[in-house]
Design an enzyme around this catalytic site. Sequence first.
Site, PDB file in Angstrom:
ATOM      1  NE  ARG A 196     107.716 141.810   5.131  1.00  0.00           N
ATOM      2  CZ  ARG A 196     107.364 140.717   5.816  1.00  0.00           C
ATOM      3  NH1 ARG A 196     106.592 140.839   6.883  1.00  0.00           N
ATOM      4  NH2 ARG A 196     107.753 139.536   5.427  1.00  0.00           N
TER       5      ARG A 196
ATOM      6  NE  ARG B 108     103.211 142.283   4.615  1.00  0.00           N
ATOM      7  CZ  ARG B 108     103.697 141.116   5.023  1.00  0.00           C
ATOM      8  NH1 ARG B 108     103.228 140.565   6.126  1.00  0.00           N
ATOM      9  NH2 ARG B 108     104.605 140.503   4.319  1.00  0.00           N
TER      10      ARG B 108
ATOM     11  CE  LYS C  47     103.778 133.480   9.895  1.00  0.00           C
ATOM     12  NZ  LYS C  47     103.347 133.669   8.494  1.00  0.00           N
TER      13      LYS C  47
ATOM     14  NE  ARG D 176     109.700 131.427   7.754  1.00  0.00           N
ATOM     15  CZ  ARG D 176     109.119 132.554   8.131  1.00  0.00           C
ATOM     16  NH1 ARG D 176     108.949 132.854   9.385  1.00  0.00           N
ATOM     17  NH2 ARG D 176     108.670 133.374   7.223  1.00  0.00           N
TER      18      ARG D 176
ATOM     19  NE  ARG E 159     107.745 136.248   2.197  1.00  0.00           N
ATOM     20  CZ  ARG E 159     106.889 137.257   2.338  1.00  0.00           C
ATOM     21  NH1 ARG E 159     106.796 138.175   1.397  1.00  0.00           N
ATOM     22  NH2 ARG E 159     106.144 137.341   3.409  1.00  0.00           N
TER      23      ARG E 159
HETATM   24  P1  AP5 Z   1     100.280 139.611   8.123  1.00  0.00           P
HETATM   25  O1  AP5 Z   1      99.663 139.576   9.474  1.00  0.00           O
HETATM   26  O2  AP5 Z   1     101.344 140.607   7.862  1.00  0.00           O
HETATM   27  O3  AP5 Z   1     100.737 138.130   7.686  1.00  0.00           O
HETATM   28  P2  AP5 Z   1     101.925 137.212   8.211  1.00  0.00           P
HETATM   29  O4  AP5 Z   1     101.396 135.836   8.318  1.00  0.00           O
HETATM   30  O5  AP5 Z   1     102.559 137.815   9.424  1.00  0.00           O
HETATM   31  O6  AP5 Z   1     102.862 137.308   6.958  1.00  0.00           O
HETATM   32  P3  AP5 Z   1     104.418 137.555   6.827  1.00  0.00           P
HETATM   33  O7  AP5 Z   1     104.653 137.870   5.374  1.00  0.00           O
HETATM   34  O8  AP5 Z   1     104.930 138.564   7.810  1.00  0.00           O
HETATM   35  O9  AP5 Z   1     104.963 136.177   7.194  1.00  0.00           O
HETATM   36  P4  AP5 Z   1     106.240 135.554   6.715  1.00  0.00           P
HETATM   37  O10 AP5 Z   1     106.206 134.338   7.522  1.00  0.00           O
HETATM   38  O11 AP5 Z   1     106.438 135.352   5.277  1.00  0.00           O
HETATM   39  O12 AP5 Z   1     107.325 136.690   7.020  1.00  0.00           O
HETATM   40  P5  AP5 Z   1     108.373 136.896   8.191  1.00  0.00           P
HETATM   41  O13 AP5 Z   1     108.407 138.324   8.503  1.00  0.00           O
HETATM   42  O14 AP5 Z   1     108.135 135.924   9.286  1.00  0.00           O
HETATM   43  O15 AP5 Z   1      99.073 139.822   7.063  1.00  0.00           O
HETATM   44  C1  AP5 Z   1      99.333 139.992   5.679  1.00  0.00           C
HETATM   45  C2  AP5 Z   1      98.352 141.028   5.097  1.00  0.00           C
HETATM   46  O16 AP5 Z   1      97.022 140.503   5.130  1.00  0.00           O
HETATM   47  C3  AP5 Z   1      98.296 142.345   5.885  1.00  0.00           C
HETATM   48  O17 AP5 Z   1      98.163 143.417   4.986  1.00  0.00           O
HETATM   49  C4  AP5 Z   1      97.029 142.210   6.755  1.00  0.00           C
HETATM   50  O18 AP5 Z   1      96.407 143.452   7.028  1.00  0.00           O
HETATM   51  C5  AP5 Z   1      96.135 141.328   5.892  1.00  0.00           C
HETATM   52  N1  AP5 Z   1      95.294 140.423   6.678  1.00  0.00           N
HETATM   53  C6  AP5 Z   1      95.661 139.697   7.775  1.00  0.00           C
HETATM   54  N2  AP5 Z   1      94.634 138.955   8.226  1.00  0.00           N
HETATM   55  C7  AP5 Z   1      93.591 139.195   7.377  1.00  0.00           C
HETATM   56  C8  AP5 Z   1      92.240 138.714   7.322  1.00  0.00           C
HETATM   57  N3  AP5 Z   1      91.765 137.843   8.225  1.00  0.00           N
HETATM   58  N4  AP5 Z   1      91.444 139.159   6.324  1.00  0.00           N
HETATM   59  C9  AP5 Z   1      91.919 140.059   5.402  1.00  0.00           C
HETATM   60  N5  AP5 Z   1      93.184 140.554   5.416  1.00  0.00           N
HETATM   61  C10 AP5 Z   1      94.012 140.130   6.394  1.00  0.00           C
HETATM   62  O19 AP5 Z   1     109.724 136.437   7.476  1.00  0.00           O
HETATM   63  C11 AP5 Z   1     110.343 137.216   6.484  1.00  0.00           C
HETATM   64  C12 AP5 Z   1     111.677 136.577   6.088  1.00  0.00           C
HETATM   65  O20 AP5 Z   1     112.557 136.537   7.231  1.00  0.00           O
HETATM   66  C13 AP5 Z   1     111.609 135.124   5.624  1.00  0.00           C
HETATM   67  O21 AP5 Z   1     111.303 135.020   4.253  1.00  0.00           O
HETATM   68  C14 AP5 Z   1     113.025 134.626   5.966  1.00  0.00           C
HETATM   69  O22 AP5 Z   1     113.954 135.066   5.004  1.00  0.00           O
HETATM   70  C15 AP5 Z   1     113.311 135.333   7.269  1.00  0.00           C
HETATM   71  N6  AP5 Z   1     112.893 134.530   8.428  1.00  0.00           N
HETATM   72  C16 AP5 Z   1     111.937 134.855   9.357  1.00  0.00           C
HETATM   73  N7  AP5 Z   1     111.813 133.895  10.273  1.00  0.00           N
HETATM   74  C17 AP5 Z   1     112.687 132.913   9.949  1.00  0.00           C
HETATM   75  C18 AP5 Z   1     113.008 131.646  10.507  1.00  0.00           C
HETATM   76  N8  AP5 Z   1     112.381 131.179  11.604  1.00  0.00           N
HETATM   77  N9  AP5 Z   1     113.964 130.889   9.895  1.00  0.00           N
HETATM   78  C19 AP5 Z   1     114.610 131.347   8.808  1.00  0.00           C
HETATM   79  N10 AP5 Z   1     114.340 132.527   8.210  1.00  0.00           N
HETATM   80  C20 AP5 Z   1     113.392 133.321   8.777  1.00  0.00           C
END
Ligand code: AP5
Length: 216
Positions: free
Chosen positions: A160, A127, A13, A88, A171
């Site tokens: 991270r 990552r 994402k 979410r 997660r």
């Molecule tokens: P990346 O693009 O970083 O993936 P992502 O989907 O953004 O993953 P996240 O871990 O950031 O999502 P998340 O939803 O768990 O975390 P968030 O920060 O929102 O890609 C991942 C890796 O794969 C990278 O190394 C990339 O290079 C590689 N890659 C990407 N595409 C690829 C491809 N096509 N082929 C090969 N490799 C590829 O949330 C973190 C925390 O914040 C949560 O756990 C929660 O505690 C809190 N939080 C955030 N939002 C909320 C909410 N709305 N409500 C409550 N708590 C929340």
Amino acid sequence: MYVVLLGPPGAGKGTQAQAISQELKLAHISSGDIFRENLKKETELGKLAKGYMDRGELVPDDVTISMIEERLSRPDCAEGALLDGFPRTPAQAEALSVMLAKQGKQIDVVPLITVPAEVLVERLSGRWTCPTCGYVYHSVFNPPKQTGVCDTDGAALYQREDDKPETVKNRIRVYESQTAPLIEYYQKRNLLAEVDGTLPIEHVTQSLLEVIKKVG
Ligand code: AP5
Ligand code: ZN
């Protein structure tokens, strides 16, 4: 236009949101990035969110919803935004539709990036993120030119805290139980568009741009 990117942790994402928001000139709103920013600055919000994030749990809805409402009210979101990581939960989804409706706006499309669980773990463990520009690398799939260093600004990349294997597993569990119900929620509203997230990064970007441009 308002776009919600849906998908499990590690689906890509953040990676895709960076590319697409640039291409379509949309504000990129990442709830995870806003929380991490607050963590770094040790704000009250950051202190509150830390425990949840470290455990891989969701930050409570009321806190998250008001944070996004404030972000969406800024001028750069007046014409549209790309939401990454929010909503979410069903309560967050309802709140989002109410806050947009108040301004006579609505969500245009909800692309769902699908990737099997075993690939997610591999992606998150490799990552590396830039603390300066926020660019997301992968040690194998999208490596920087020089190991551990950002191509754009030379900053030292970091891993991270919540990408430890145990936290990643939690997660993914939390996604399955609390966020996956949004798939049906948006399907019922004819907004969902599934995209294969296992393809190379540029291919996924192209598929996403296609589904977004179809409605925009
Ligand atoms: P990346 O693009 O970083 O993936 P992502 O989907 O953004 O993953 P996240 O871990 O950031 O999502 P998340 O939803 O768990 O975390 P968030 O920060 O929102 O890609 C991942 C890796 O794969 C990278 O190394 C990339 O290079 C590689 N890659 C990407 N595409 C690829 C491809 N096509 N082929 C090969 N490799 C590829 O949330 C973190 C925390 O914040 C949560 O756990 C929660 O505690 C809190 N939080 C955030 N939002 C909320 C909410 N709305 N409500 C409550 N708590 C929340
Ligand atoms: Zn950088």
